[in-house]
Design a protein around this motif. Structure first.
Motif, short mmCIF file in Angstrom:
data_model
loop_
_atom_site.label_atom_id
_atom_site.label_comp_id
_atom_site.label_asym_id
_atom_site.label_seq_id
_atom_site.Cartn_x
_atom_site.Cartn_y
_atom_site.Cartn_z
N PRO A 50 -37.91 -60.80 11.95
CA PRO A 50 -38.88 -61.89 12.06
C PRO A 50 -38.36 -63.13 12.78
CG PRO A 50 -37.95 -61.84 9.86
CD PRO A 50 -37.39 -60.64 10.58
N GLY A 51 -37.05 -63.27 12.93
CA GLY A 51 -36.49 -64.48 13.53
C GLY A 51 -36.32 -64.37 15.03
N LYS A 52 -35.68 -65.37 15.61
CA LYS A 52 -35.49 -65.41 17.07
C LYS A 52 -34.32 -64.56 17.51
CE LYS A 52 -37.40 -70.10 17.31
NZ LYS A 52 -37.11 -71.53 17.57
N SER A 53 -33.28 -64.50 16.71
CA SER A 53 -32.09 -63.72 17.05
C SER A 53 -31.37 -63.28 15.79
CB SER A 53 -31.13 -64.55 17.92
OG SER A 53 -29.91 -63.85 18.12
N GLN A 54 -30.77 -62.09 15.85
CA GLN A 54 -30.00 -61.61 14.71
C GLN A 54 -28.53 -62.06 14.79
OE1 GLN A 54 -30.66 -57.41 13.64
NE2 GLN A 54 -32.35 -57.39 15.12
N TYR A 55 -28.17 -62.73 15.88
CA TYR A 55 -26.76 -62.98 16.14
C TYR A 55 -26.44 -64.47 16.19
CZ TYR A 55 -27.07 -58.09 17.31
OH TYR A 55 -27.30 -56.75 17.24
N THR A 56 -25.19 -64.79 15.90
CA THR A 56 -24.72 -66.16 15.91
C THR A 56 -23.77 -66.40 17.07
OG1 THR A 56 -23.52 -67.86 14.64
CG2 THR A 56 -22.80 -65.58 14.34
N ALA A 254 -35.33 -77.77 7.40
CA ALA A 254 -34.21 -77.26 8.19
C ALA A 254 -34.13 -75.76 8.02
CB ALA A 254 -32.90 -77.93 7.75
N GLY A 255 -34.61 -75.03 8.99
CA GLY A 255 -34.57 -73.58 8.91
C GLY A 255 -35.58 -72.96 9.85
N GLU A 256 -35.33 -71.72 10.20
CA GLU A 256 -36.14 -71.02 11.19
C GLU A 256 -37.36 -70.36 10.54
OE1 GLU A 256 -35.51 -67.45 14.50
OE2 GLU A 256 -33.82 -68.18 13.31
N PHE A 257 -38.48 -70.39 11.24
CA PHE A 257 -39.67 -69.69 10.78
C PHE A 257 -39.44 -68.18 10.86
CE2 PHE A 257 -41.79 -73.74 11.75
CZ PHE A 257 -42.59 -73.88 10.62
N TYR A 258 -39.64 -67.50 9.73
CA TYR A 258 -39.59 -66.05 9.71
C TYR A 258 -41.00 -65.47 9.55
CZ TYR A 258 -34.67 -64.74 9.84
OH TYR A 258 -33.39 -64.47 10.25
N GLU A 259 -41.99 -66.28 9.89
CA GLU A 259 -43.38 -65.85 9.99
C GLU A 259 -44.06 -66.81 10.95
OE1 GLU A 259 -45.10 -65.99 6.14
OE2 GLU A 259 -44.55 -68.07 5.76
N ILE A 278 -39.57 -84.33 9.19
CA ILE A 278 -38.54 -84.19 10.21
C ILE A 278 -38.31 -82.70 10.37
CG2 ILE A 278 -36.19 -84.76 10.91
CD1 ILE A 278 -36.35 -87.09 8.81
N LEU A 279 -38.74 -82.14 11.49
CA LEU A 279 -38.73 -80.70 11.68
C LEU A 279 -37.51 -80.28 12.50
CD1 LEU A 279 -42.52 -80.12 12.53
CD2 LEU A 279 -41.39 -79.93 10.32
N ARG A 280 -36.65 -79.50 11.88
CA ARG A 280 -35.48 -78.90 12.55
C ARG A 280 -35.58 -77.39 12.32
NH1 ARG A 280 -31.67 -83.21 13.19
NH2 ARG A 280 -32.99 -85.04 13.58
N THR A 281 -36.57 -76.76 12.99
CA THR A 281 -36.95 -75.39 12.65
C THR A 281 -36.33 -74.36 13.59
OG1 THR A 281 -39.04 -75.75 13.83
CG2 THR A 281 -39.05 -76.04 11.44
N ASP A 282 -35.12 -74.60 14.01
CA ASP A 282 -34.29 -73.58 14.64
C ASP A 282 -33.27 -73.10 13.61
OD1 ASP A 282 -35.46 -73.65 17.22
OD2 ASP A 282 -34.37 -75.51 17.64
N PHE A 283 -32.60 -72.01 13.92
CA PHE A 283 -31.54 -71.53 13.03
C PHE A 283 -30.45 -72.59 12.91
CE2 PHE A 283 -27.47 -69.34 12.39
CZ PHE A 283 -27.74 -68.71 11.18
N ILE A 284 -30.00 -72.83 11.68
CA ILE A 284 -28.96 -73.83 11.43
C ILE A 284 -27.61 -73.12 11.43
CG2 ILE A 284 -28.13 -75.63 9.89
CD1 ILE A 284 -30.97 -76.11 11.01
N PRO A 285 -26.75 -73.38 12.42
CA PRO A 285 -25.44 -72.71 12.44
C PRO A 285 -24.55 -73.19 11.30
CG PRO A 285 -25.58 -74.36 14.18
CD PRO A 285 -26.94 -74.28 13.57
N ASP A 286 -23.58 -72.36 10.95
CA ASP A 286 -22.69 -72.68 9.83
C ASP A 286 -22.03 -74.04 9.98
OD1 ASP A 286 -23.38 -70.26 8.79
OD2 ASP A 286 -21.40 -69.33 8.97
#
Length: 399
Positions: A50-56, A254-259, A278-286
């Motif tokens: 459901p996300g944009k990428s499975q990889y970091t 803070a987090g990516e939409f999975y829907e 405050i929308l930060r809706t990309d994947f949050i790196p470690d």
């Protein structure tokens, strides 16, 4: 030196499961085990993810051996990987189970491993019955469960679900603290780093956005609070602390939409609260996680249903008070009026809990947070896995 193999997601795959597996591997190594992780070369077909990428893009964790070998949709690969691990003859295999889709692959791999008559197989069950139900859930889980010798769960809900499938040895262990995201920083530093307003009250929704996590309930709660504050302003209160009573907290998502995000965007506009978000809706790196936790005043988990949450140990590590809903294992993890506040999974109750937090203030919760976090130990999890492996071996010898 005893050998342990962890089967589950690892770098370059991203997300909480991979982070957990890296940290568990370190805990085993620190305890004197020879530990490696066997991860996925293909975890999900792209159309199922459901996300944009499975990889970091983050660098690989140091001092952890990762074998990227498992193809989740290729049965020939399952047999081959199982045979390879069986030849390694580990004392313990720790296998993560979080989604019935993985049942056929993992169950087949484990059946090959069992043929060596040595390895004990311990499952860490994140979910047994998934949040979003799909055809095949029950038979896939049955197939997987039968290949394990023992189980670790991290909530009462998952433990109860497990008992619908098996009576094999099982232990409930608290989800250990995530202590691998770097040291805490001051709120002021975190907000400068993220370019957030330094004087506002900020509440945080953190993690992948899925229906069961109830972000829509939290958006409606923010609307409720905004209307409450407006009424106070209209009453022209004479209190000297009028500003703190009448300003609505900002919600940092803070987090990516999975829907599909469109329904959330429509709700935001319908409620008229976009200026409060405050929308930060990309994947949050470690590398960024600690800044989000440290920037917030309060973490809110407005879940509709839950087993346990990997966000809760994050909050404990960074000593961040929480509002959680009265579902699944969350109330047991966040004692009411101690580590945070427990609300019902509906907007007004969540709004009232947020208001109560700001009335009480952070200092009310910090002593309880520091006391509770002492229970969340990686050593405890390692010992529980080893104890389960020993118990299953003794049980087999007595049959």
């Amino acid at each position: 030196m005893p050998k342990v193999i962890i089967i589950g997601p690892a770098h370059p795959l991203r997300g909480g499961l991979a982070t957990f597996n890296h940290r568990l591997a370190k805990a085993f190594t620190d305890s004197g085990y020879d530990c490696s992780v066997w991860s996925f070369s293909l975890q999900y077909p792209s159309f199922l993810f459901p996300g944009k990428s499975q990889y970091t893009d983050d660098p690989a964790p140091e001092n952890i051996t990762i074998h990227t070998r498992i193809n989740a949709v290729n049965p020939f690969n399952w047999i081959q990987v199982g045979r390879e691990i069986a030849k390694e003859a580990p004392d313990i295999v720790v296998v993560r189970y979080w989604l019935p889709f993985m049942g056929p692959a993992l169950g087949t791999i484990l059946r090959q491993i069992r043929k060596n008559k040595k390895t004990r197989i311990i499952c860490i069950a994140d979910n047994i019955i998934p949040h979003e139900k799909r055809p095949g859930d029950i038979p896939f889980t049955n197939y997987f469960v039968k290949a394990c010798d023992g189980f670790i769960t991290m909530s009462e809900k998952v433990f109860a679900d497990l008992r619908r499938f098996t009576q094999k040895p099982a232990l409930q262990v608290l989800h250990p603290l995530y202590d691998n995201f770097g040291a805490p920083v001051s709120q002021a530093e975190a907000r400068r780093h993220l370019q957030l307003p330094e004087e506002e009250q900020i509440i945080l929704f953190f993690g992948f956005i899925r229906k069961y996590k109830g972000l829509d309930l939290l958006l409606e709660a923010i609307s409720v609070i905004s209307h409450q504050k407006s009424e106070i302003r209209n009453q022209k209160s004479q209190t000297s602390n009028l500003k703190s009573q009448t300003s609505t907290p900002k919600l940092l998502i803070a987090g990516e939409f999975y829907e599909d995000a469109a329904a959330y965007q429509a709700l935001i506009d319908q409620l008229g609260i976009r200026d409060l978000l405050i929308l930060r809706t990309d994947f949050i790196p470690d590398s960024e996680v600690r800044y989000y936790l440290c920037a917030a005043d309060l973490l809110v988990q407005p879940y509709r249903n839950a087993t346990q949450s990997g966000v809760t140990p994050l909050a404990y590590y960074f000593e961040k008070p929480m509002v959680v809903t009265n579902v699944g294992g969350l109330p047991a993890l966040v004692p009411h009026m101690k580590s945070g506040l427990v609300a019902e999974p509906e907007p007004t109750s969540i709004a009232n809990a947020i208001n109560e937090y700001f009335r009480l203030g952070k200092t009310h919760f910090i002593p309880h947070l520091r006391s509770e976090k002492e229970k969340y130990s990686w050593d405890h999890l390692v010992n529980a896995i080893a104890d389960l492996a020993d118990k299953s071996k003794k049980d087999d010898s007595q049959k």
